[in-house]
Design an enzyme around this catalytic site. Structure first.
Site, PDB file in Angstrom:
ATOM      1  N   ASP A   1       0.736  -1.212  -0.019  1.00 47.76           N
ATOM      2  CA  ASP A   1      -0.004   0.064   0.098  1.00 47.76           C
ATOM      3  C   ASP A   1       1.109   1.373   0.150  1.00 47.76           C
ATOM      4  OD1 ASP A   1       0.859  -0.173   2.698  1.00 47.76           O
ATOM      5  OD2 ASP A   1      -1.144   0.330   3.380  1.00 47.76           O
TER       6      ASP A   1
ATOM      7  N   ASP B   1      -0.832  -6.454  -0.295  1.00 48.77           N
ATOM      8  CA  ASP B   1      -0.853  -5.468   0.974  1.00 48.77           C
ATOM      9  C   ASP B   1      -2.381  -5.264   1.308  1.00 48.77           C
ATOM     10  OD1 ASP B   1       0.330  -4.688   3.311  1.00 48.77           O
ATOM     11  OD2 ASP B   1       1.078  -3.100   2.199  1.00 48.77           O
TER      12      ASP B   1
ATOM     13  N   LYS C   1      -0.677  -9.518   2.766  1.00 48.02           N
ATOM     14  CA  LYS C   1      -0.168  -9.037   4.001  1.00 48.02           C
ATOM     15  C   LYS C   1      -1.157  -8.048   4.843  1.00 48.02           C
ATOM     16  CE  LYS C   1       3.178  -5.659   3.858  1.00 48.02           C
ATOM     17  NZ  LYS C   1       2.663  -4.904   4.676  1.00 48.02           N
TER      18      LYS C   1
ATOM     19  N   GLU D   1      -1.048  -5.425   8.310  1.00 49.05           N
ATOM     20  CA  GLU D   1      -0.543  -4.972   9.261  1.00 49.05           C
ATOM     21  C   GLU D   1      -1.292  -5.305  10.749  1.00 49.05           C
ATOM     22  OE1 GLU D   1       0.191  -0.692   8.997  1.00 49.05           O
ATOM     23  OE2 GLU D   1       0.868  -0.987   6.903  1.00 49.05           O
TER      24      GLU D   1
ATOM     25  N   GLU E   1       9.318  -3.731  10.671  1.00 44.19           N
ATOM     26  CA  GLU E   1       9.642  -2.502  10.189  1.00 44.19           C
ATOM     27  C   GLU E   1      10.151  -1.647  11.284  1.00 44.19           C
ATOM     28  OE1 GLU E   1       6.899  -0.669   7.277  1.00 44.19           O
ATOM     29  OE2 GLU E   1       7.898   1.295   7.265  1.00 44.19           O
TER      30      GLU E   1
HETATM   31  O1  KIV Z   1       3.612  -1.132   1.608  1.00 39.87           O
HETATM   32  C1  KIV Z   1       4.815  -1.446   1.800  1.00 39.87           C
HETATM   33  O2  KIV Z   1       5.445  -1.233   0.619  1.00 39.87           O
HETATM   34  C2  KIV Z   1       5.070  -2.327   2.784  1.00 39.87           C
HETATM   35  C3  KIV Z   1       6.603  -2.588   3.104  1.00 39.87           C
HETATM   36  C4  KIV Z   1       7.568  -1.345   3.510  1.00 39.87           C
HETATM   37  C5  KIV Z   1       7.022  -3.584   3.702  1.00 39.87           C
HETATM   38  O3  KIV Z   1       4.440  -2.509   3.658  1.00 39.87           O
END
Ligand code: KIV
Length: 266
Positions: free
Chosen positions: A49, A88, A118, A120, A183
């Site tokens: 994202d 994401d 993915k 968060e 991160e």
């Molecule tokens: O959105 C993204 O690019 C990420 C990376 C920084 C891991 O979450």
């Protein structure tokens, strides 16, 4: 280029940790760059994202929508012949309950060729992760600095809460996540988290002891002018290359040397 051209799968990625093989991961948001990253032998391509900041030119990732992520993921999924493509889940596509999260993540798998999502979150998202995994949707988790919580955190600072980081890592492993992005975590703490779980950790600003590393492609290529991040190493200066090429084209058109004979039809 990587010598192993076989497709990267979720189990293969987990096995790489056990074998002590470093995992490589980069973001991509469109067909041509995803194809190049894939050809370079990168193991995982993340449709992050971060597209909100590096592609859309916004200040945060918060405005990115599920439809936008799917639009980009569809291109990247078709481009990747070898890499595992992870998508994401944008804010708040996994915060409105387990079933809503499954519905949203299922859209990603049904409408793109990508194979994992993915999210968060750590222990607080364990129930959602478990729901997704039970539905057959592989989940990569993301703890430490979580950009979707930027307003709560008040900035992009290094995350140093040892107990929380360890508890989050154990909780997402227990819930069935297959990997964990860390991160902006101090290197020694990231090493401790990496040793505490069997699933691979993939660091960004988390030192050299993680099982793998990820960077935002535009940072690595020099396409994010003015964005100076301590954890980034610039491998190219495409910003200057593109600006120079566009300027030379403009000059040639203005002085009448483009198009030349070779670019003209008789
Ligand atoms: O959105 C993204 O690019 C990420 C990376 C920084 C891991 O979450």
């Amino acid at each position: 280029m990587s010598s192993d051209r076989s497709t990267v799968t979720v189990p293969k990625l987990v096995a790489m940790k056990a074998a002590g093989e470093k995992i490589t991961m980069l973001t991509a948001y469109d067909f041509p760059t995803a194809q190049l990253v894939d050809e370079a032998g990168i193991d995982v391509i993340l449709v992050g994202d971060s597209l909100g900041t590096v592609v859309q030119g916004r200040h945060t990732t918060l405005p990115v929508t599920l439809d936008q992520v799917i639009y980009h993921a569809e291109m990247v999924g078709r481009a990747a012949a070898r890499a595992l493509v992870v998508v994401d889940m944008p804010f708040p596509s996994f915060h409105l309950g387990k079933y809503n999260a499954i519905e949203n993540a299922a859209r990603v798998l049904k409408e793109t060729l990508c194979r994992a999502v993915k999210i968060e979150g750590g222990a607080a998202q364990a129930e959602v992760i478990e729901g997704l995994v039970t539905a057959g949707i592989p989940v990569m988790s993301h703890t430490g600095l979580r950009p979707q919580r930027i307003h709560q955190l008040g900035g992009h600072g290094v995350q140093r809460d040892r107990e929380q980081l360890l508890a989050d890592a154990r909780a997402v492993e227990q819930a069935g996540a297959f990997a964990l992005v860390l991160e902006c975590v101090p290197a020694e703490l990231a090493a401790e988290v990496t040793a505490a779980i069997r699933i691979p950790t993939i660091g960004i600003g988390a030192g050299p002891h993680c099982d793998g590393q990820v960077l935002v492609l535009h940072d690595l290529l020099g396409l994010t002018p003015g964005r100076v991040l301590r954890h980034v190493r610039r491998y190219a200066d495409l910003g200057t290359t593109i600006r120079d090429a566009a300027a030379r084209y403009g000059e040639d058109v203005r002085k009448g040397s483009f198009p030349g004979e070779e670019q003209s039809f008789q």
